[in-house]
Design an enzyme around this catalytic site. Structure first.
Site, PDB file in Angstrom:
ATOM      1  N   ARG A  67       8.203  -6.437  91.825  1.00 28.77           N
ATOM      2  CA  ARG A  67       9.070  -6.483  93.011  1.00 28.77           C
ATOM      3  C   ARG A  67      10.379  -7.221  92.720  1.00 28.77           C
ATOM      4  O   ARG A  67      10.863  -8.001  93.541  1.00 28.77           O
ATOM      5  CB  ARG A  67       8.365  -7.157  94.183  1.00 28.77           C
ATOM      6  CG  ARG A  67       7.155  -6.426  94.708  1.00 28.77           C
ATOM      7  CD  ARG A  67       7.518  -5.081  95.317  1.00 28.77           C
ATOM      8  NE  ARG A  67       6.392  -4.500  96.025  1.00 28.77           N
ATOM      9  CZ  ARG A  67       5.405  -3.832  95.431  1.00 28.77           C
ATOM     10  NH1 ARG A  67       5.426  -3.633  94.113  1.00 28.77           N
ATOM     11  NH2 ARG A  67       4.414  -3.359  96.146  1.00 28.77           N
ATOM     12  N   SER A  97       4.407  -5.319 102.929  1.00 26.23           N
ATOM     13  CA  SER A  97       3.846  -6.620 102.534  1.00 26.23           C
ATOM     14  C   SER A  97       4.887  -7.703 102.784  1.00 26.23           C
ATOM     15  O   SER A  97       6.033  -7.570 102.337  1.00 26.23           O
ATOM     16  CB  SER A  97       3.507  -6.627 101.044  1.00 26.23           C
ATOM     17  OG  SER A  97       2.590  -5.619 100.747  1.00 26.23           O
ATOM     18  N   GLU A 122       7.964 -11.563  99.871  1.00 22.90           N
ATOM     19  CA  GLU A 122       8.563 -10.357  99.298  1.00 22.90           C
ATOM     20  C   GLU A 122       9.782  -9.959 100.142  1.00 22.90           C
ATOM     21  O   GLU A 122      10.775  -9.452  99.644  1.00 22.90           O
ATOM     22  CB  GLU A 122       7.528  -9.219  99.286  1.00 22.90           C
ATOM     23  CG  GLU A 122       8.080  -7.963  98.656  1.00 22.90           C
ATOM     24  CD  GLU A 122       7.161  -6.754  98.782  1.00 22.90           C
ATOM     25  OE1 GLU A 122       5.989  -6.845  98.374  1.00 22.90           O
ATOM     26  OE2 GLU A 122       7.629  -5.726  99.288  1.00 22.90           O
TER      27      GLU A 122
END
Ligand code: EPU
Length: 341
Positions: free
Chosen positions: A167, A241, A337
């Protein structure tokens, strides 16, 4: 200069998937590379705070944005070249990710099917190296072009230039706010090789009665799993998420296993372990909890949701409470995130 419609004190509720109702001091939509270049050369951004926005699917606004929100809308998909094994497809940054996936499915180009139904835009996809079901964007990434915000120069970035990680990429770190990504080239398979090992894909395909894999059937299986686990952003605001899965050492995992033998962790190529943050959060009792209009989704504790008119602050406060309880119980710090602004 092209005439662009710069809106003032504009609500961006419908431009972030959390559905947070904040205002941007200035808001502009750019529909082509020419408009992007022309806008940059106009000097409007000079000495102003700015935010380059794609699908708004990985962002939590906690207050009004006092600068310029620049929404990239440029569209277009073209085949650059092909050989026996691969097809190189270029998509403009403003393409909606799922529209691009639909195009690859229709043409039976393999490689992106596991990334079906991820909200967001093509241009944002490399920034955090989107991933799902055992595939990351970097696995099919070939090249991108980006416009330097200061100079207007168009620069090519190959895969190794992008420093892709979990990510993450150079555009989230050293080059943050330095470039506008205007197109991405994907290297897709003409003879698809399927990746169905992750999680429940094989079981889903069995339930669907599929015994011949195709780009379309694998995509359908992924879509069905996502539909069960994740909220429909048309109904419930969220940004996928909220946290990353934390990475710990083998030693740390061994120690945790003494107290929590059922902890879920996946070994990484470098021998570290990625722990399922959703499991950690669920163990702290947060799953399906709601505080005011903010909550933890009932089918996936890694997803924070806006049940209605939640403010970004409420969701942020909830996320801090979750971070604290995970730290107290497991001595693990969760990292977000989602970008909080
Ligand atoms: N789990 C729980 N409780 C929960 C949630 C999960 O016990 O509330 C367990 C599951 O049973 C499973 C494990 O945790 O054993 C992993 O769960 P899941 O397969 O749902 O995936 P994840 O690790 O929670 C990651 C990505 C998702 C991606 C899925 C599927 C991150 C931060 N998230 O979630 O990506 O869709 O894998 O590949 O890496 C996103 O980044 O926005 C996103 C949705």
């Amino acid at each position: 200069m092209l005439i662009m419609n710069i809106k003032q004190n504009f609500s961006i509720k419908f431009f972030n998937t959390f559905g947070i109702d904040v205002k941007a001091k200035y808001f502009v939509e750019l529909n082509s590379d020419e408009e992007i270049i022309s806008f940059l050369s106009s000097g409007f951004l000079k000495n102003k705070q700015f935010l380059i926005l794609g699908g708004g699917s990985n962002i939590l606004f906690t207050k009004d944005f006092t600068g310029v929100v620049v929404k990239i809308n440029s569209k277009g998909i073209t085949i650059l070249k092909e050989d026996e094994d691969f097809i190189y497809v270029k998509a403009r940054a403003g393409e909606v990710w799922q529209d691009f996936i639909d195009y690859t499915i229709k043409n039976n180009y393999g490689g992106l099917e596991n990334l079906s139904k991820i909200p967001g835009s093509v241009g944002a996809s490399p920034i955090q190296n989107i991933g799902a079901y055992g595939v990351e964007l970097k696995d099919v990434f070939y090249q991108l072009t980006a416009i330097n915000i200061q100079t207007g120069d168009i620069i090519k970035f190959n895969k190794e230039d992008c420093n892709f990680g979990y990510r993450s990429s150079i555009f989230k770190n050293e080059l943050k706010n330095k470039y506008i990504i205007n197109s991405v080239v994907f290297r897709l398979f003409r003879k698809p090789v399927f990746n169905t090992k992750y999680g429940a894909i094989e079981m889903e395909l069995r339930d669907m009665g599929i015994n011949k894999l195709s780009v379309s059937t694998v995509s359908e299986a992924v879509s069905r799993i996502r539909k069960r686990k994740l909220p429909d952003i048309e109904q419930i605001g969220c940004a996928g998420s909220f946290f990353k899965n934390p990475v710990i050492t083998e030693e740390e995992l061994k120690n945790l296993k003494k107290d929590f033998p059922n902890i879920i962790a996946y070994e990484q190529p470098d021998k570290t372990f990625k722990v399922a943050a959703g499991w950690l959060i669920e163990q702290c009792g947060w799953k399906d909890k709601r505080i005011g209009n903010a909550g933890v989704y009932k089918n996936q504790a890694l997803v924070l949701v806006n049940y209605g008119n939640s403010t970004g602050k409420e969701i942020l406060e909830l996320s801090c409470k979750i971070e604290n309880s995970v730290f107290e119980k497991f001595n693990i710090r969760l990292n977000k995130e989602v970008n909080v602004l």
